[in-house]
Design an enzyme around this catalytic site. Sequence first.
Site, PDB file in Angstrom:
ATOM      1  N   SER B  45       0.797  -1.228   0.000  1.00 62.53           N
ATOM      2  CA  SER B  45       0.000   0.000   0.000  1.00 62.53           C
ATOM      3  C   SER B  45       0.829   1.278   0.000  1.00 62.53           C
ATOM      4  CB  SER B  45      -0.942   0.011   1.200  1.00 62.53           C
ATOM      5  OG  SER B  45      -1.675  -1.185   1.263  1.00 62.53           O
ATOM      6  N   HIS B  49       2.688   4.438   8.194  1.00 64.85           N
ATOM      7  CA  HIS B  49       1.678   4.406   9.248  1.00 64.85           C
ATOM      8  C   HIS B  49       2.077   5.288  10.429  1.00 64.85           C
ATOM      9  CE1 HIS B  49      -0.806   1.235   7.511  1.00 64.85           C
ATOM     10  NE2 HIS B  49       0.318   0.664   7.110  1.00 64.85           N
ATOM     11  N   CYS B 400       8.513   7.551 -23.269  1.00 64.83           N
ATOM     12  CA  CYS B 400       7.204   7.242 -22.667  1.00 64.83           C
ATOM     13  C   CYS B 400       6.373   8.512 -22.696  1.00 64.83           C
ATOM     14  CB  CYS B 400       7.388   6.759 -21.230  1.00 64.83           C
ATOM     15  SG  CYS B 400       5.863   6.722 -20.271  1.00 64.83           S
ATOM     16  N   CYS B 402       3.142   8.992 -21.976  1.00 65.33           N
ATOM     17  CA  CYS B 402       2.175   9.215 -20.890  1.00 65.33           C
ATOM     18  C   CYS B 402       2.848   9.865 -19.685  1.00 65.33           C
ATOM     19  CB  CYS B 402       1.527   7.906 -20.459  1.00 65.33           C
ATOM     20  SG  CYS B 402       0.672   7.035 -21.779  1.00 65.33           S
ATOM     21  N   CYS B 437      -1.361   4.294 -20.938  1.00 63.48           N
ATOM     22  CA  CYS B 437      -1.318   3.322 -22.044  1.00 63.48           C
ATOM     23  C   CYS B 437      -0.611   2.044 -21.615  1.00 63.48           C
ATOM     24  CB  CYS B 437      -0.701   3.912 -23.311  1.00 63.48           C
ATOM     25  SG  CYS B 437       1.085   3.683 -23.489  1.00 63.48           S
TER      26      CYS B 437
END
Lengths: 415, 476
Positions: B45, B49, B400, B402, B437
């Site tokens: 994740s 914390h 790249c 994107c 993409c």
Amino acid sequence: MKNYDIIIIGGGPAGLAAAISAYDNGSRDILILEREPVLGGILNQCIHNGFGLTRFKESLTGPEYAYRFVEEVRSRGIEYMCDTTVLEVSTDKQVTAINSTKGVFSLSAKAIILAMGCRERSRGALNIAGARPAGIYSAGTAQKYVNILGQMPGKRVVILGSGDIGLIMARRMTLEGAKVLAVCEIMPHSSGLKRNIVQCLDDYGIPLYLSHTIVKIEGKDRVSGVYIAQVDEKRRPIEGTEKYFECDTVLFSVGLIPENELSKGAGVSLSPATKGPIVYDDRETSVSGIFACGNVLHVHDLVDFVSEEAEIAGVSASNYAMGKGADRRVVSTTCGNNVSYVLPQMLDTNASGMVKLYFRVNKVLPNPTIRLTSNGEDIVVKKKKIAVPGEMESIVLTPAKLQSISGDVVVSVEE
Amino acid sequence: MFDVIVVGGGVIGATILRELTKYRLKVAMVEKESDVAMGQSRANSGIVHAGYDAKEGTLKAKFNLLGNLMMPAYTQELGVKYINNGSIVVAYSPDEIDTLYELKSRGEKNGVEGLEVIDTETLRALEPNISPDACGALLAKTGGIVCPYELTIASIGNAMDNGASLYTDYEVCEIVKGVDYFIVKSIDGRELSTKIIINSAGIGSGDISKMAGDDTVHISGRKGEYILLDRESQGYCTHTIFKTPTSKGKGILISPTVDGNILLGPTAQEVDVPDTDTTSTGLDYVKQTADSMCVRVPHYNTITSFAGVRAYSDTHDFVISHSDKVEGLINVAGIESPGLTSAPAIAKYVVEELVSALLPLVENTDFDGRRQSDHYYSKLDNDSKNKIIAQDPRYGKIICRCEQITEGEIVSVIRRNPRATTIDAVKRRLRAGMGRCQGGFCQPQVAQILARELGIPLEEVTKSGKNSRLIVGKTK
């Protein structure tokens, strides 16, 4: 900062045709920006034929079709810059781009034509379960490996989606010695052109599984197999209908999405239906002086229509740059029954020439009646043999018809 | 003979390796995959914390708090993105409010500052898309987010810059114990000897401990599936949003990532074989749970889904100690959540307390803890970029589209520590192919650059090592 009358973003079929028509309309100060090393766009990797049947009445390959336009651009001496990626377009029509010789640089223009094309939807967008090994490609990526780099992405192939690139690649991979085991389409109908189903699947004995999807991809380092299953009306897999195919490659041909990141940055309003800019019939977007054409505007089935649309945008941008503003009387176009989108979304009923409305149906409709109404009044009614989602439909409005429109128009298609 | 070999190139091994290079030691890392950060450090994740979850007195509670406090400076030194976005634990029914106060009180006992139970109105002001069922929340201001594989790669890269060695594709199959040393053998026949082994092999740490002669470390796997949304959804939420935990765990979260995506997940499925396949039931569960937590979750912006396997110990706490059975073996195992947060603190403890008990530690005065971010170029202003492009035109060539990554940046991560040798390794360092993409356009170009830089034929370029080749041969 250098200023141009017109800057065209994208040197594919849309950008090229727009440049030529702008030039022929009297504009001279035009620049095309292209990110690839050569002009032509995605046509360069589409080495199959069938391009140009509508426009040139002959069957050309993609590179041949592109070449005709590239030659026209060169013979007019229109300026272009390849290997140049546009990073940003602003509302006040400044363009920031980057390349290896100039670095990051800015230009400005009186008018801008957006012609960036589209990209393929990826596997991730579908949330297909399973592993993420090598051997999973979008059909266009596989096409680049095969047609441009001369490399085979795999030997035993399952294709998800019956979009045209997927169908073309089914044939291409077969011709190159691969075994295409299945083409799965989640819808009850193909999203590709009928001629491609016949010429790319039927002629090679490749089975098309309608109402089927891939439910799981297996493989550790490289794809080893997939499970497909039939789906119900809600497109949910039906338990017990799973079939397993041992394969090393999965190709996805599950739709094209207009590439509008630059448009958004420029403040251009987009249509949720087309995922492209909302435009007037002259292809001007919601931002004054920014025009759009080709697959960045809506995904076309035939490049011939891309060229046709780009010519409209080219002339309009040219007129805009020359200060010839349009005095519009605008109505909007909306979708009636069985229609998924209508383009342009805004119609100038004062337009002096013919206006062509493009639209797509959302299901297969045999013997349909196409109807364009305004305030409940029929403006155009026409019959067809069949309408399918994979093929774009159109209605032509003459200036007289346009004048007779009293309010917003609705396009509907009835069985 | 190495002084220390770290087994396993996840974030725990990475931070320990870097900590070791602060001293005059000969150290190496062995990793069974073709790149580092290939296990749970690539698929979790990414949460820093606050420290209210773990029971007081546990190692989890101790290292969580310390790690949380260390993280801002630690990431800054390594050029790793970290955002102190704050976490909120939401009560979706009035009876869960009590649990929020319990968490707050536990957090305070753990030493966590900045905990506050907030009412619905305040919550809604912070997160307008929260579900109408929400009736209060615990706000943890010290919660944050970090990219787990970026932290791992940067720590190892910096350790290597400071003298550590990295052996990839080194799958340990046997450990021979000598009098005061070990021989660590790999399945392809390589052998390395070392005085100390630090076992941070994640899901494999039970096996590694056993190979070294200690069968007391018992590790199981829990699979977590995630869905990632495009950066177009940036701003959908700004805090990390948790449900109120139950006995089953923390459950699904909705969080921004440091790169501007939105992350949904994870599920928690016990697995015998640690596979990272996603499942349709798992992904459906993630979506449905997210929909119960927030409204208008932009699922249409999904760009990918993935799964990771978290290793946990049967003690349900971190295992961080000298082996009782084998001298010279240090186990750092069962590092499940909040392991990422704890990593810098665990590393410091392992080296300063555990390694120091076995070897004299002499400070390495040449140590330089700074590392330039792999993303530094994209953050430069245009004039600075143009100076670089004038020297090296490849920085002007976008590969790249994107994520707007240039050829120059790709070449740089292939050459610098730890070297990227696969498509996925480039992707993890630069995000090339991680955009909307998903590499559809740039993958063939990245593959060509890799082939050229590594001096191998295109057919030998892999997605992520071993047999994951992209192409199977030439066309007819």
